[in-house]
Design a protein around this motif. Sequence first.
Motif, PDB file in Angstrom:
ATOM      1  N   ASN A 157       0.833  -1.192   0.000  1.00 35.98           N
ATOM      2  CA  ASN A 157       0.000   0.000   0.000  1.00 35.98           C
ATOM      3  C   ASN A 157       0.881   1.262   0.000  1.00 35.98           C
ATOM      4  OD1 ASN A 157      -1.777   2.075   0.457  1.00 35.98           O
ATOM      5  ND2 ASN A 157      -2.928   1.009   2.071  1.00 35.98           N
TER       6      ASN A 157
ATOM      7  N   GLU B  11       0.485   4.392  -0.518  1.00 36.23           N
ATOM      8  CA  GLU B  11       0.053   5.607   0.190  1.00 36.23           C
ATOM      9  C   GLU B  11       0.430   5.583   1.665  1.00 36.23           C
ATOM     10  OE1 GLU B  11      -3.839   7.683  -0.867  1.00 36.23           O
ATOM     11  OE2 GLU B  11      -3.862   5.890  -2.147  1.00 36.23           O
TER      12      GLU B  11
ATOM     13  N   GLU C  13       2.735   8.260   3.730  1.00 36.65           N
ATOM     14  CA  GLU C  13       2.313   8.851   5.013  1.00 36.65           C
ATOM     15  C   GLU C  13       3.398   8.667   6.070  1.00 36.65           C
ATOM     16  OE1 GLU C  13       0.160  10.881   6.031  1.00 36.65           O
ATOM     17  OE2 GLU C  13      -0.894  10.915   4.099  1.00 36.65           O
TER      18      GLU C  13
ATOM     19  N   GLY D 190       2.538  12.972  -2.941  1.00 38.31           N
ATOM     20  CA  GLY D 190       1.496  12.418  -3.806  1.00 38.31           C
ATOM     21  C   GLY D 190       1.155  11.000  -3.381  1.00 38.31           C
ATOM     22  N   GLN D 191       0.547  10.249  -4.296  1.00 42.81           N
ATOM     23  CA  GLN D 191       0.146   8.883  -3.945  1.00 42.81           C
ATOM     24  C   GLN D 191       1.300   7.900  -4.004  1.00 42.81           C
ATOM     25  OE1 GLN D 191      -3.165   8.270  -6.586  1.00 42.81           O
ATOM     26  NE2 GLN D 191      -4.611   8.860  -4.968  1.00 42.81           N
ATOM     27  N   THR D 192       2.220   8.140  -4.952  1.00 39.86           N
ATOM     28  CA  THR D 192       3.336   7.210  -5.069  1.00 39.86           C
ATOM     29  C   THR D 192       4.685   7.899  -4.945  1.00 39.86           C
ATOM     30  OG1 THR D 192       3.383   7.445  -7.462  1.00 39.86           O
ATOM     31  CG2 THR D 192       2.064   5.631  -6.573  1.00 39.86           C
TER      32      THR D 192
END
Length: 573
Positions: free
Chosen positions: A206, A208, A212, A227-229
């Motif tokens: 995962n 994301e 984080e 960003g997401q990746t």
Amino acid sequence: MVNQQIAQKFYKTADLLEIMGENPFRVRAYRNAARTIESLGRDLSEMVAQGEELTKLPGIGKDLAGKIREIIETGTFSKLKELEAKVPPGLIELLKVEGLGPKRIKTLYDTLGITSLEELREAAAKGQISALPGFGKKLEQTILKGVVLAKKEGRRFRWAYAESFALELVRFLKKAKGLNQIEVAGSFRRRKETVGDLDILVTASNPEKIIEHFVSFPDIKTIISKGQTRSTVILSSDIQVDLRAVEEESYGSALHYFTGSKAHNIAIRTIAQKAGLKINEYGVFRGKDWVAGRSEDEIFSAVGLPFIEPELRENRGEIEAAMEGRLPQLVTLPEIRGDLHCHTKWSDGQNTILEMARAAKGLGYSYIAITDHSRRLAMIKGLDEKKLELQAIEIEEARKRIPDIHILHGIEVDILEDGTLDLSDEALSHLDVVVAAIHSKFKLSKTKQTERLLRAMDNPHVNIIAHPTGRLIGEREGYDLDMEKVMEHAKDRGCILELNAQPSRLDLNDVNLKLAKEMGIRISIATDAHNVDNLRFMRFGINQARRGWLEKKDVVNSLSTKKLLRLLHSKKG
Ligand code: DGT
Ligand code: CA
Ligand code: CA
């Protein structure tokens, strides 16, 4: 809080104290402590946590031990905060400029109000600096050149410095749930002597969540993007870090792409194109079909090449060598059998001969050469002929006390301005190894400086030229030398050239090492250790050696004791 950060704070304190014109002994105390910390084998935070006594470390008294604890607990210490409030921040940067010490910086500040590199450049360009008493035209030119270098290097970090932060961050990231693979790519993985930023690559179930976790790293100063990746942050040490999460099936191609170098990547892509393939960070493709990308091995074999070590990926002939099946078998740390340049309490080192020899034995070495400074360097107690004889007696005693490591008696003898040496031939003739080095008159013309080194090599007792160019990474360019002449002469005279493994030196550099190897010159990878912990700098030398294509056979301190002694002795004959 890693050791490097603590050391950095002490260095900064020393600089600030010096700019303020405060007690030189305090200044020196902070620098010595910083040096100790930098080269410590253990983690200071852990030592404190386990209640260990810090005052047993060389150069750390009660006062500094207290400050170390304060840094670990609060991130800084009150004396430093006080100084930072007093001194304009740009002044510190001026210290990077060659020709400028704290005293001169204070003058520039007091008279011209200079507080930054840019202001310094302007003032130098306008000729205002040469007009100041005690400065002059020549110094102004040096400063002007120094500013350009400081600006260029200002954004780059020494590999060893970057490493301590990279390792801490990787340790932190590995705690994230769902993390699979992780690697620090880019110039860091290529072991380049300086690193512009860190490029971390991960695969994770995962992504994301990993991002984080990444941005929650306590040591972050600024989050640039998230960003997401992928995400980019700046650490409090000013090092920028790019993190990218990629798919498992692209990991190999992404790793290859982000390891670089760019020039290497472009060359590989060109070969792929000729074979009707397309390579990018997502994989190897034939038309629209993905054909490879999970591992770097897959990428190389897709273009018909064997694996190429990251240190070689600079497009300096590695691809041709790979095609022709003549890639070097790069030297490794376990192949190193000893260290041929180190200092003891006899000159400016912090440990005794016995302690250094024990530490070398602890590293599994077969030999260590004790090479203290010669008399010319009087302020650090360089040895004269008489002291050298006394030292020989202590070496003899040490040999008896630890028989299972061979202690060579050597010297780091100063090369004087005319290329003669600082000690008599008679004194040198009794030594097992003579390392010769330039420590003064850095500004001689190219012709004179080259001539000086050639003459030193003519001396039949000189085995090794230490840190041949004298450069300090990001601080001082090497002296002006005709490297080709130096190398030809080294070859003729059977002289060994040193690869000094100090993280600030790494001298010779990668390009010169490769040149030396091609000319058949042998290299001594040596730490120039000033205490037992410094002996561990060997691995930084190995990094640079590998970038210079060196193999075991090119490195004299991979030889057995017997072969080494024979080689050293043959120079005199
Ligand atoms: P640095 O950070 O300045 O010490 O050097 P690198 O080599 O780590 O460079 P960096 O961080 O800009 O980029 C990491 C790698 O990504 C680089 O070594 C090769 C790859 N890369 C970056 N930009 C390009 C590009 O425009 N083309 C290709 N082929 N590769 C690139
Ligand atoms: Ca990079
Ligand atoms: Ca980057």
